[in-house]
Design an enzyme around this catalytic site. Structure first.
Site, short mmCIF file in Angstrom:
data_model
loop_
_atom_site.label_atom_id
_atom_site.label_comp_id
_atom_site.label_asym_id
_atom_site.label_seq_id
_atom_site.Cartn_x
_atom_site.Cartn_y
_atom_site.Cartn_z
N GLN A 111 -7.53 -2.43 4.13
CA GLN A 111 -6.52 -1.64 3.42
C GLN A 111 -7.14 -0.96 2.19
OE1 GLN A 111 -2.41 -3.07 3.20
NE2 GLN A 111 -2.58 -3.02 0.98
N GLU A 118 -19.48 20.44 -16.27
CA GLU A 118 -19.70 19.07 -16.77
C GLU A 118 -18.79 18.07 -16.04
OE1 GLU A 118 -20.08 19.02 -21.26
OE2 GLU A 118 -19.60 21.11 -20.85
N THR A 151 -40.08 24.79 -12.11
CA THR A 151 -40.34 23.42 -11.63
C THR A 151 -40.54 22.63 -12.91
OG1 THR A 151 -42.72 23.79 -11.54
CG2 THR A 151 -41.51 24.16 -9.50
N ASN A 205 -17.38 26.18 -23.99
CA ASN A 205 -18.04 25.09 -23.26
C ASN A 205 -17.86 25.17 -21.75
OD1 ASN A 205 -18.85 23.95 -25.72
ND2 ASN A 205 -16.90 22.85 -25.91
N TYR A 209 -9.83 -6.42 12.83
CA TYR A 209 -9.11 -5.98 11.63
C TYR A 209 -9.04 -7.13 10.63
CZ TYR A 209 -5.66 -4.28 8.35
OH TYR A 209 -5.06 -3.89 7.19
N LYS A 252 -17.64 27.79 -30.25
CA LYS A 252 -18.03 27.19 -28.97
C LYS A 252 -17.28 27.72 -27.76
CE LYS A 252 -20.41 23.97 -28.30
NZ LYS A 252 -20.34 22.58 -28.75
N ASN A 269 -2.37 -2.22 13.26
CA ASN A 269 -3.83 -2.08 13.22
C ASN A 269 -4.32 -0.82 13.95
OD1 ASN A 269 -3.58 -4.47 11.94
ND2 ASN A 269 -4.57 -5.72 13.51
N SER A 284 0.84 -1.20 0.00
CA SER A 284 0.00 0.00 0.00
C SER A 284 0.88 1.25 0.00
CB SER A 284 -0.93 0.01 1.22
OG SER A 284 -0.20 -0.16 2.41
#
Ligand code: ARG
Length: 460
Positions: free
Chosen positions: A319, A287, A152, A282, A314, A280, A107, A20
């Site tokens: 992880q 988005e 609405t 945008n 644990y 354009k 842990n 990790s």
């Protein structure tokens, strides 16, 4: 770290599968802070002496600056941030380094690190929510008179001040802030001392550790403490909710910036062009935010799914909590930053908003209310105005262009003062109940928010 019991090396594939360090290296500062506090508790219990405690703290601080100046070599074979730092410390200072892990397990260590991380990031998100509210307030203050149709079903309904529409989002963000503040209480609990799952036979002064790390509370069950990830799930939910709010605002912004609405113009700095169509401009930021919200919800779902089948305590599955957590925090901070900047720089096109609100049908409800005030039951009034609307459409003349006689054909209750109702300003002014968008109300709300934002207190 566990070589005592094993005769063969861990397979390379298992190392690759289980590491990790490629992402949890980000916890280094919290891991070091936690270890320095743990060393103090070990010294307090007489497990190490003062000289050893100082050597540990100094060595850890050196490691911290090595990481920060990119001199530190993270090793996949050492799996995670905890073992990378501990091993570097022992290399650096010898025996005292090897004593650091007494009465501690990864842990409870990882639980501590992620709580410290979530605590700091909650504050960072909270601050950005305040900044986002502030940008919406600024836009409201700069356009106090702009009126837009309220919708609405995405059909024009009734006129509202544009500021009232913006303040609706300030409300949603306030609830998000409350959620962050509330979750903070459950994050802010100190788990170290829980060991692997059953504490330790070497009892440490947990209150001392909590005090050093600024925790007002200590976990009360070692098994729960090492397996609890509820606080992460809650934070991921809160972040998803923030994302959902920004996503809804995105949808409004996208509509507003279209030629069809044209209520706002986004600055060039916050829009992109098309590689094909030269005209354009945008609204990509909006988005992207709408799009990324799916990812935030996915991260929440991912963690909930990870947790749901786990027996106490644990399990290595846990992880999998970190990548979704890091991703959601990175994305929401960026989203709030860019949105704040974009809304501050947006221009409101009051010619277009005025044009859209000149649609006389926006005042149909007000006409019905007029009849009610002239003793017509509302259901009848609704039907009368419905018929009047159909007539007006068929005639291709708006309400203000009809004569009093025409009005009276639909109801004798109409009087010459009916034409006074057909004014947007009058219509807004009349909406003065709590929460409604009369200009006086909206102004009061703006000052309320300004005061509230100015007196924001840090999380605790
Ligand atoms: N990298 C681990 C995690 O993120 C740390 C805890 C590991 N504990 C263990 N018993 N293998 O969850």
């Amino acid at each position: 770290m566990w070589k005592g019991r094993f005769q063969t090396e861990t397979s390379n594939l298992v190392q690759r599968y289980g590491e990790s360090i490629s992402y949890d290296w980000r916890l280094y500062a919290y891991d070091i802070e936690g270890s320095i506090a743990h060393a103090a508790a070990l010294a307090d219990a007489g497990i190490i002496n003062k000289t050893e405690e100082r050597a540990i703290a100094k060595g850890l601080r050196e490691i911290k600056s090595e990481i920060e100046s990119n001199e530190f070599r993270f090793r996949t074979s050492l799996e995670d941030i905890h073992m990378n730092i501990e091993s570097a410390l022992t290399e650096k200072i010898g025996a005292p380094g090897a004593k650091l892990h007494t009465a501690r397990s990864r842990n409870d260590q990882v639980a501590l690190d992620t709580r410290l991380y979530c605590r700091a990031e909650s504050q960072a998100i909270f601050n950005r929510l305040v900044a986002m509210q502030d940008s919406l307030l600024t836009l409201s203050v700069n356009h106090p008179e702009a009126v837009v149709p309220g919708y609405t079903h995405l059909q024009r309904g009734q006129p509202v001040l544009f500021a009232h529409h913006l303040l609706a989002y300030v409300e949603t963000l306030e609830r998000d802030k409350e959620r962050v503040r509330d979750g903070y209480k459950r994050i802010n609990v100190m788990p170290l001392g829980s060991g692997a799952l059953a504490g330790s036979t070497i009892p440490l002064n947990r209150a001392l550790v909590a005090e050093k790390l600024g925790f007002p509370a200590i976990t009360q069950n070692s098994m729960d403490a090492v397996s609890d990830r509820d606080y992460i799930a809650e934070l991921l939910f809160t972040i998803s909710m923030v994302g959902i709010h920004l996503s809804r605002l995105s949808e409004d912004v996208i509509l507003w910036a279209s030629a069809e609405f044209g209520f706002i113009e986004l600055s060039d700095a916050h829009t992109t062009g098309s590689s094909l169509m030269p005209q354009k401009k945008n609204p990509d930021v909006a988005e992207l935010t709408r799009g990324k919200t799916g990812r935030l919800i996915g991260n929440l779902t991912s963690l909930l799914t990870t947790i749901k089948g786990l027996p106490m305590t644990y399990n290595r599955d846990l992880q999998e909590d970190k990548e979704p957590l890091f991703d959601s925090i990175d994305q929401i901070k960026l989203a709030l930053d860019v949105f704040t900047e974009m809304m501050k720089a947006a221009k409101v096109r009051e010619d277009r908003t005025a044009n859209a609100t000149s649609d006389p049908f926006l005042l149909a409800t007000d006409l019905a209310d007029y009849l009610v005030l002239h003793k017509v039951p509302f259901r009848d009034a609704h039907e009368i105005i419905g018929k009047l609307t159909a007539y007006s459409i068929q005639e291709n003349r708006g309400f203000p262009d009809l004569s009093l006689e025409e009005f009276q054909q639909f109801s004798p209750a109409f009087e010459p003062d009916v034409f006074r109702v057909l004014d947007v300003k009058t219509a807004l002014k009349a909406r003065k109940a709590i929460g409604a968008p009369s200009p006086a109300n909206v102004n009061r709300q703006i000052s309320r928010w300004q005061k509230r934002i100015a007196s924001t207190k840090p999380l605790s």
